[in-house]
Design an enzyme around this catalytic site. Structure first.
Site, PDB file in Angstrom:
ATOM      1  N   ARG A   1       0.949  -1.160   0.410  1.00 56.24           N
ATOM      2  CA  ARG A   1      -0.047   0.256  -0.340  1.00 56.24           C
ATOM      3  C   ARG A   1       0.901   1.256   0.000  1.00 56.24           C
ATOM      4  O   ARG A   1       1.561   1.505   1.018  1.00 56.24           O
ATOM      5  CB  ARG A   1      -1.019   0.152   1.735  1.00 56.24           C
ATOM      6  CG  ARG A   1      -2.497   1.120   1.077  1.00 56.24           C
ATOM      7  CD  ARG A   1      -2.484   1.199   3.057  1.00 56.24           C
ATOM      8  NE  ARG A   1      -2.030   1.774   3.417  1.00 56.24           N
ATOM      9  CZ  ARG A   1      -1.334   2.377   4.765  1.00 56.24           C
ATOM     10  NH1 ARG A   1      -2.439   1.203   5.063  1.00 56.24           N
ATOM     11  NH2 ARG A   1      -0.507   2.958   4.683  1.00 56.24           N
TER      12      ARG A   1
ATOM     13  N   HIS B   1      -3.363   4.805   4.334  1.00 53.47           N
ATOM     14  CA  HIS B   1      -5.248   3.582   4.324  1.00 53.47           C
ATOM     15  C   HIS B   1      -5.699   4.714   3.783  1.00 53.47           C
ATOM     16  O   HIS B   1      -6.258   4.285   3.029  1.00 53.47           O
ATOM     17  CB  HIS B   1      -4.723   3.274   5.678  1.00 53.47           C
ATOM     18  CG  HIS B   1      -6.194   2.990   6.443  1.00 53.47           C
ATOM     19  ND1 HIS B   1      -6.595   1.361   5.309  1.00 53.47           N
ATOM     20  CD2 HIS B   1      -7.114   3.342   6.804  1.00 53.47           C
ATOM     21  CE1 HIS B   1      -7.647   1.444   5.829  1.00 53.47           C
ATOM     22  NE2 HIS B   1      -8.242   1.979   6.825  1.00 53.47           N
TER      23      HIS B   1
ATOM     24  N   TYR C   1       4.848   5.203  11.584  1.00 51.71           N
ATOM     25  CA  TYR C   1       4.715   3.581  10.560  1.00 51.71           C
ATOM     26  C   TYR C   1       5.686   3.112  10.396  1.00 51.71           C
ATOM     27  O   TYR C   1       5.513   2.140  10.085  1.00 51.71           O
ATOM     28  CB  TYR C   1       3.234   3.011  12.080  1.00 51.71           C
ATOM     29  CG  TYR C   1       2.285   3.339  10.111  1.00 51.71           C
ATOM     30  CD1 TYR C   1       2.456   2.775   9.201  1.00 51.71           C
ATOM     31  CD2 TYR C   1       1.451   4.280  10.657  1.00 51.71           C
ATOM     32  CE1 TYR C   1       1.657   2.679   8.446  1.00 51.71           C
ATOM     33  CE2 TYR C   1       0.244   4.758   9.776  1.00 51.71           C
ATOM     34  CZ  TYR C   1       0.340   3.886   8.564  1.00 51.71           C
ATOM     35  OH  TYR C   1      -0.360   3.902   7.128  1.00 51.71           O
TER      36      TYR C   1
END
Ligand SMILES: Cc1ncc(C[n+]2csc(CCOP(=O)(O)OP(=O)(O)O)c2C)c(N)n1
Ligand SMILES: Cc1ncc(C[n+]2csc(CCOP(=O)(O)OP(=O)(O)O)c2C)c(N)n1
Ligand SMILES: [Mg+2]
Ligand SMILES: [Mg+2]
Lengths: 372, 339, 372, 339
Positions: free
Chosen positions: A266, A270, A279
């Site tokens: 990805r 998100h 992160y």
């Protein structure tokens, strides 16, 4: 034979590379490493490429407009085009797709009009299209729940001797949910004509694969359900298409379900409200951006002489037209009818709901009056 | 260190948080500091700090063994928290939204709520289940549910919900210190509402309701996200000559019969506000129990001003669903005020 | 190495026989078929045998009294003694057991007094013992839920550097529940010191294994969680004991969880209210009765000279004493205090509950008076 | 064949079932016969006929493709039933007991209840979820829950419960024929109660409540397992000179305001009975809504006579928990009958 699986597994199972038919650099993988799969025909790949380019342009446009606040939210599938489009390109129109919030570009490729896809993300209604019209279920938000719907639908078709199959998309994170397990297991027992496409994009919002499961790969789950599992390079549209096609054939032959793990990444946050800097390293993202599935397929098609300038131009135009249609769809004021809120809660009308509807109408009328 | 020794007010006054999000974060920080058995885990609560950033910085400051990301499975989160609580830890877990607590329904209803009773008190489950609740932020489907009626109907669960930063801090800390399992509902539309500088709320145990505004004509019973709404309605009402008393329930289960009863005996009229659907909603319990107890003091039936009996609407339609001050005042005017 | 699992599975995996150390006829299995496991020492096996005989006698007694209506229900574990007792015999007293309704004899072997086990089945209270006193959780009824409790408990212990492990029993049917999957997966990621003992007795009430899953064996599930899986003859106490011991050692060493499938058979009805004639052949049951785990171990012990008449007599006596104690426990009138219903719903007392308690007390007092 | 053509009364009169179990079995048998899209699956519903034998013989007579055993997973059962219903089948599934429907809570609340609304009416889910409900049979833990409040609070669900064989037959058949998803609660303590020979109940659509006994002094509102209890109480009351009107709600959602309202306007007093815990129970909705509508006709507050706010007790203690006629009469006597 009486060999036994009674030892710790790492000793038992070989290292595994995901299946690929076209390598990172756009070169065909040598035949003996193709594990019996064939590279799809150029015409097929060109169609897939076209859909991927259009999808990328659409996704980019939606993402941009979401950043401007024009949509309530949008989870981009950038970088996952090979998995998304490779999969739906293998489906026939009468096969049903059970997508998630991530899979808008797959839904787009199924032919659902832009405005109908955006309905949910803009927020005028939960689902904008008629699932029966497009053989495409609403994009599921509660994770993994759609897996069971796909199995039930496929089983019903099988009971009725209807030769269709269903495809359920599911993310790596969602495979941790109980429903994923129940779906895989029911499908195995009932030999449901369903293909499970796990898009392992290595993150569930902020949670990396390593915190999601200790499985070597998610395709390994298949072993525990007695069904075939494939571990596929999810950035190789040719491999995705070939394996999904084989799995759909299998399903239609009555040979039951298949789990296909597409290993991808990805590259976007998100959704628009995510902050990946918290992160993951930007360098990891860059590494994966370099493995772009569209470029890979493009190089292959170019090297095979299947992509000349006029085709490129035509595809670009189609992509721009799609983006334009997308912008236009969003420029249409959504038709909002608060009375509709009460219309379809039940098939069978309820007096109490009609009363609540009437009360809202009165309130709006008064409000309108007071504003005059 | 005995957790009960540190006084709440002291810790809190050291740095008064401004938003509810900051208050909740501070409560968890203080709990992690005062009791080494407190652990925090759930989806994205680690490095990301949760999708609402309520656990921001805790993983960094307390490490992976105290605050960590779990795999993505709500039944798994609650089920493992149960095991940890049995062991003696005090897990604080987050369900990302109400609707995503539903996969954990069995673990919550059949175990969290029942373990202490099942074992005649031998097994305690000191755990807190944090749930960002309700609508008002234009969330897409499944992101705006109000699940309180499911939990409050379940014996064995304690259900509380703060409406302001001060309460958010003290109630979360009290919940983590409690030996009972607590469902802690956080009104997500108020995460970023700042405490008015002037406010100096008194400390109150979490099982007590608070009269947040006094009035004579009618009692508005609210909680979580509807407290601000009730206060706004009271302002509007005052302008029209209606004196509204506003109660913030704070604890949904147990219910503070005394505070609410006293108010209703004074005003003789009451309405309860919530976002959840009306049918079988929490307001039904409020209306039923207050009527049972205060029937002869009531001049009119208790009104329920709530969401409609429909699934929570899509973002652009939620304003038609959520109660608003005008709707509330209209409802109050439906009473026969001559009685 | 780049072999791939990208082919239908039956081609990949070898046939597997469950691990056994002592064969059907009580003979030691040749060393090279023991897959690295050793037959436990005679003294250990004798202890296990003793517990099995006692457990069988106890179970038989409970079943008989349940048929007479003295208990509300009782799910017998007859025929599963090797799995039940082989497992708990490998545990240390400080390891925690998370049993199901089926595992009363394991709970008995852990040292929980008869009366405390029967509390739940007679119906005076839900759980009769203090779990902390016996390191034994209540017998779980909601299927598979206890798997997660065991993982959480073990993880807590690990966080506290407490060198214990947990064992969760689970039935074949219950492995289909989402919670089983979530538990296995969490345990893998967290490397929880937990041993999952699946008692595959081939039925979930009336539903046979073949309708439960298409997995070759349930041990295969382990592969999908990246943890070791063992497929064990569940009627061979020696094998169960050896594998559980190894798994517990592994767990305590910090090497994480293990799934152990014990293949056995439920020779009794599901509970007293079941009617197996509706769904299985008596002949199948007879076949399995002939594979009795106690007889098998007995033959081995006898052939090894470890079981003479005086030991037999002593064990018989112990078994009879246990049965007698069981009958006596049941002859005690249960102490029922309706007021207790309100005592432990919460740790923190609630005025509203105390009022409800008082109301019931008043009702009972009035009732008492009216009966005078 | 159009399912609507076969008239319920005809099929039913052919062989009037004696027990509720037999009536339910017959309804499924008739539904399987009249509509080839009806399928039945769940845990043990095949050769065994279910743990209560309600599907007895159906697997044998209709075959594995119509009636079959599923793997053991409730979310799986509901989730696959949703897919089948989307396809056009009419699945009738069984949850073995209320508490074992909880693993399916998310599928029921987030999908079964919402699919039709979500898709603006495009997707219908004609499915029936049968749940043997409530206590009274000395079941061990988790076998006696009453889950109706969870379902009735969920918009999109229709919740019905029969109290006698005649209704069991007609309501189940109507549920299977309905295009809405239905939660069908079967009071397990009455599975084997025989219909009194004399009873000739009139056919009534399932959304209507039924006055099962007329009276003047008080309205007892009951459903499922508490209807027989209400009737017994009425007998006892009559002996004491109290004229009790008994209502069997039949449909919990929707609620028949008309029938109940008419009765309360006549008697001026009402009590609602159920086995579930009181706090936030279904009785709260009944009390709240009837009070809202009939406040000025009520001489006293509506009473709720229900289970206590505790987990359902172990078998030998359930008699202290379950409402009984004496308790009900005592409660009614607590009213100020002078008003
Ligand atoms: C049952 C449930 N729990 C939590 C969420 C919140 N949530 C939405 S997306 C997401 C991450 C999903 O990750 P993955 O399955 O890998 O899919 P991806 O977003 O990467 O495509 C989470 C936790 C949800 N939608 N449903
Ligand atoms: C969540 C849940 N669903 C259904 C049941 C009802 N039930 C009790 S035992 C059982 C069969 C379990 O079979 P298995 O797991 O194989 O264990 P066994 O009884 O054979 O030991 C069922 C369906 C339950 N207790 N919990
Ligand atoms: Mg992902
Ligand atoms: Mg079994």
């Amino acid at each position: 034979m009486s060999t036994i699986l009674a030892t710790p597994l790492p000793i038992e199972l070989p290292d595994v590379e995901p299946l690929r038919l076209i390598g990172d650099t756009g070169k065909a993988v040598p035949a003996k490493q193709r594990h019996g799969f064939e590279i799809p025909e150029l015409a097929t790949l060109l169609g897939i490429y076209r859909s991927m380019v259009v999808a990328r342009r659409w996704d980019t446009q939606v993402t941009a407009l979401t950043r401007q606040g024009r949509l309530s939210t949008y989870p981009s599938a950038r970088g996952q085009e090979a998995s998304e489009i490779g999969t739906v390109s293998a489906m026939s129109p009468s096969d049903w797709l059970f997508p998630t919030y991530r899979d808008s570009i797959a839904v787009l490729t199924r032919g659902v009009p832009t405005a109908e896809i955006l309905t949910g993300f803009r927020g005028d209604w939960h689902c904008g299209w008629n699932p029966h019209e497009h053989a495409t279920a609403p994009q599921a938000t509660p994770l993994a729940t759609q897996v069971l719907h796909a199995v039930g639908f496929a089983t019903a078709a099988k009971l009725k001797n209807d030769p269709i199959a269903t495809v359920a998309f599911i993310g790596d994170g969602a495979t941790s949910e109980g429903d994923a397990h129940e779906g895989f297991n029911f499908a195995g027992v009932w030999q449901a004509p369903t293909v499970f496409v796990i898009q392992n994009n290595q993150f569930a919002i902020s949670v990396p694969y390593s915190k999601q499961t200790r499985a070597r790969m998610l395709a390994d789950r298949a072993i525990g359900y007695g069904i075939p599992g494939f571990h596929v390079d999810g950035n190789d549209a040719a491999a995705v298409y070939a394996v999904v096609t084989a799995a759909l054939d299998r399903a239609r032959r009555g040979d039951g379900p298949t789990i296909i793990e597409c290993l991808t990444y990805r590259v976007e946050p998100h959704t628009n409200s995510d902050d990946p800097s918290r992160y993951r390293d930007a360098s990891e993202v860059e590494k994966w951006r370099a493995k772009d599935p569209i470029e890979r397929l493009e190089r292959y098609l170019v090297s095979e002489g299947a992509l000349n300038q006029s085709v490129r131009d035509e595809i670009s135009e189609a992509a721009e037209a799609t983006a334009k249609a997308m912008r236009e769809a969003l420029n249409q004021e959504p038709k909002l009818d608060p009375m509709e809120l009460f219309e379809n809660v039940y098939v069978t009308k309820r007096a109490s709901l009609q009363a609540q509807q009437a009360a809202l109408q009165t309130e709006l009328d008064l409000d309108g009056d007071s504003k005059k | 260190m005995n957790p009960q020794q540190s006084t709440k007010s002291k810790t809190q006054s050291e740095a008064k948080p401004l938003t509810m999000a900051a208050a909740l974060n501070r409560a968890m920080r203080d709990a992690l500091t005062e009791n080494e058995n407190v652990v925090i885990f759930g989806e994205d609560v680690g490095p990301l700090g949760g999708v609402f950033r309520i656990t921001d910085g805790l993983n960094r400051d307390f490490g992976e063994n105290r605050v960590w990301d779990s795999p993505l499975a709500e039944s798994g989160i609650i089920g493992t928290a149960i095991g940890m609580a049995m062991y003696g830890l005090r897990p604080v877990v987050e369900m990302q939204f109400d609707a995503f607590s539903y996969p954990a329904f069995e673990q919550i209803v059949s175990h969290v709520a029942k373990a202490h009773n099942r074992t005649r008190g031998a097994v305690r489950l000191p755990m807190v289940i944090r749930i960002p609740t309700s609508g008002g932020i234009g969330g897409v489907e499944h992101h705006s549910d109000s699940s309180e009626a499911y939990w409050t109907h379940t014996p064995g669960l304690t259900v509380v919900t703060p409406s302001n930063p001060t309460d958010a801090y003290s109630m979360l800390l009290e919940s983590i210190r409690s030996d009972d399992p607590i469902i802690f509902l956080e009104p997500k539309s108020h995460y970023w509402t700042k405490e008015p500088e002037a406010t100096e709320l008194e400390e109150l145990p979490m099982n007590k309701a608070r009269v947040v505004r006094e009035g004579d004509d009618v009692t508005l019973i609210s909680y979580g996200p509807t407290v601000a709404l009730a206060l706004k309605t009271a302002e509007l009402g005052a302008a029209e000559g209606l004196s509204v008393e506003v109660i913030d329930l704070r604890s949904l289960s147990p219910f503070d019969d005394e505070t609410v009863g006293a108010s209703v005996r004074k005003t003789h009229r009451a309405a309860v506000l919530h976002e959840a659907a009306q049918f079988g909603g929490y307001g039904a319990e409020v209306a039923a129990r207050v009527t049972e107890r205060e029937f002869y003091h009531l001049a009119s039936p208790i009104l329920r001003i709530t969401g409609a009996d429909i699934p929570f609407p899509a973002p652009l339609l939620e304003k038609f669903y959520l109660p608003n001050p005008e709707r509330i005042l209209t409802a109050l005017n439906s009473w026969n005020w001559e009685d």
